[in-house]
Design an enzyme around this catalytic site. Structure first.
Site, PDB file in Angstrom:
ATOM      1  CG  ASN A  30      -7.521  -2.692  -5.990  1.00 48.42           C
ATOM      2  OD1 ASN A  30      -6.526  -3.408  -5.875  1.00 48.42           O
ATOM      3  ND2 ASN A  30      -7.854  -1.809  -5.057  1.00 48.42           N
TER       4      ASN A  30
ATOM      5  CG  ASP B 160      -2.097   0.896   1.086  1.00 47.44           C
ATOM      6  OD1 ASP B 160      -2.337   1.389  -0.030  1.00 47.44           O
ATOM      7  OD2 ASP B 160      -2.790   1.138   2.090  1.00 47.44           O
ATOM      8  N   GLY B 161       0.302   2.340  -0.546  1.00 45.33           N
ATOM      9  CA  GLY B 161       0.973   3.638  -0.482  1.00 45.33           C
ATOM     10  C   GLY B 161       1.525   4.143  -1.801  1.00 45.33           C
TER      11      GLY B 161
HETATM   12  C1  FPP Z   1      -1.999   0.308  -3.230  1.00 43.14           C
HETATM   13  O1  FPP Z   1      -1.560   1.587  -3.430  1.00 43.14           O
HETATM   14  C2  FPP Z   1      -1.535  -0.570  -4.259  1.00 43.14           C
HETATM   15  C3  FPP Z   1      -2.331  -1.308  -5.083  1.00 43.14           C
HETATM   16  C4  FPP Z   1      -3.685  -0.951  -5.541  1.00 43.14           C
HETATM   17  C5  FPP Z   1      -1.865  -2.590  -5.548  1.00 43.14           C
HETATM   18  C6  FPP Z   1      -0.369  -2.732  -5.652  1.00 43.14           C
HETATM   19  C7  FPP Z   1       0.022  -2.640  -7.039  1.00 43.14           C
HETATM   20  C8  FPP Z   1       1.291  -2.551  -7.456  1.00 43.14           C
HETATM   21  C9  FPP Z   1       2.474  -2.623  -6.599  1.00 43.14           C
HETATM   22  C10 FPP Z   1       1.494  -2.371  -8.896  1.00 43.14           C
HETATM   23  C11 FPP Z   1       0.848  -3.441  -9.692  1.00 43.14           C
HETATM   24  C12 FPP Z   1       1.733  -4.565  -9.876  1.00 43.14           C
HETATM   25  C13 FPP Z   1       1.419  -5.585 -10.662  1.00 43.14           C
HETATM   26  C14 FPP Z   1       2.414  -6.653 -10.971  1.00 43.14           C
HETATM   27  C15 FPP Z   1       0.073  -5.641 -11.260  1.00 43.14           C
HETATM   28  P1  FPP Z   1      -2.668   2.707  -3.347  1.00 43.14           P
HETATM   29  O2  FPP Z   1      -2.981   3.116  -4.739  1.00 43.14           O
HETATM   30  O3  FPP Z   1      -3.859   2.213  -2.577  1.00 43.14           O
HETATM   31  O4  FPP Z   1      -1.921   3.813  -2.555  1.00 43.14           O
HETATM   32  P2  FPP Z   1      -2.583   4.930  -1.629  1.00 43.14           P
HETATM   33  O5  FPP Z   1      -3.176   4.219  -0.446  1.00 43.14           O
HETATM   34  O6  FPP Z   1      -1.423   5.785  -1.277  1.00 43.14           O
HETATM   35  O7  FPP Z   1      -3.610   5.623  -2.465  1.00 43.14           O
END
Ligand code: FPP
Length: 246
Positions: free
Chosen positions: A75, A27-28
């Site tokens: 998501n 996350d993040g």
């Molecule tokens: C959360 O960050 C992350 C995700 C939604 C999933 C993680 C995805 C990756 C690391 C990239 C995708 C990789 C592959 C191989 C498909 P967030 O967007 O919720 O961050 P925030 O909480 O800061 O908004």
């Protein structure tokens, strides 16, 4: 594999208890990008690059299974452009890195549903699983289009469809109906980005996992950070509901 480490010094894992199976809620990414005045997708790209770094660090540490939460069933509710970008990232990662992952002995697994995934991506996933199925350096289990509750419902539906009688349903057989099938339960769940929740990740399998949360955003979670998590894990007293015999 070479670690992206400016000093060329690898963390020392001696004296640490190494979990067999580690799950990560990455996350993040969005906040990491926002901090830099960039769109969220910029953070997902950096987050994707970081998977390789943490995978290499996990191999160095001796972890045998790494489950990463790459895309949850929830998501799909993100803006369409972000969903498309996450799909493309997985597709490009398989296209650009599959051969190297295979060369390095990485077995790729997928935990999740294929419903809603494009035919091209489905084919790429199938190819990655097939090519790497006999590798044994580490298993990279990609939780993609994954939801813990959906996984349990899916298992129940298949058990009923298989016509199994109630007395055949045990914890062990039920585990084999989950997406994780033969994988042992995670020993340690790491969550980056400062939140303290499981977010529908491995909710059955993590019943006795140790939990480690860090405020560090996923793109910044490096080998040193992984070592901190392993130090915390080493200090935990895992009792599995029993009392400790003095
Ligand atoms: C959360 O960050 C992350 C995700 C939604 C999933 C993680 C995805 C990756 C690391 C990239 C995708 C990789 C592959 C191989 C498909 P967030 O967007 O919720 O961050 P925030 O909480 O800061 O908004």
């Amino acid at each position: 594999m070479s670690i992206d480490n400016p000093n060329g010094v690898q963390p020392d894992y001696s004296g640490l208890r190494i979990p067999y199976h580690v799950g990560i809620v990455m996350d993040g990414n969005g906040r990491w990008a926002q901090q830099r005045g960039q769109p969220r997708v910029f953070g997902h790209r950096a987050g994707t690059d970081n998977i390789r770094r943490v995978l290499e660090a996990s191999i160095n540490a001796g972890i045998k299974v790494l489950t990463i939460y790459a895309f949850s069933t929830e998501n799909w509710n993100r803006p369409p452009a972000e969903v498309r970008a996450l799909m493309q990232l997985l597709s490009r990662t398989i296209r650009d890195q599959l051969q190297e992952l295979h060369k390095n002995g990485v077995r790729i697994r997928h935990s999740g549903s294929l419903i809603g995934i494009s035919d091209t991506l489905k084919r790429q996933i199938a190819e990655a699983l097939e090519l790497t199925r006999n590798n044994d350096t580490i298993t990279l289990n990609v939780a993609f289009n994954y939801g813990g509750r959906a996984e349990i419902i899916d298992a129940v539906q298949r058990i009923i469809a298989d016509g199994l009688p109630p007395e055949a349903v045990t914890e062990d057989m039920f585990s084999h109906y989950l997406y994780t099938q033969e994988l042992p339960d995670p020993d340690l769940i790491i969550r980056t980005g400062g939140e303290y929740r499981l977010s529908n990740f491995l909710i059955w399998q993590a019943a006795y996992a140790e939990y480690y949360a860090t405020p560090t955003y996923w793109p910044d979670f490096d080998e040193t950070e992984l070592r901190y998590a392993l130090v915390a894990y080493t200090e935990r007293d895992r009792r599995f509901g029993k009392v400790k015999v003095p």
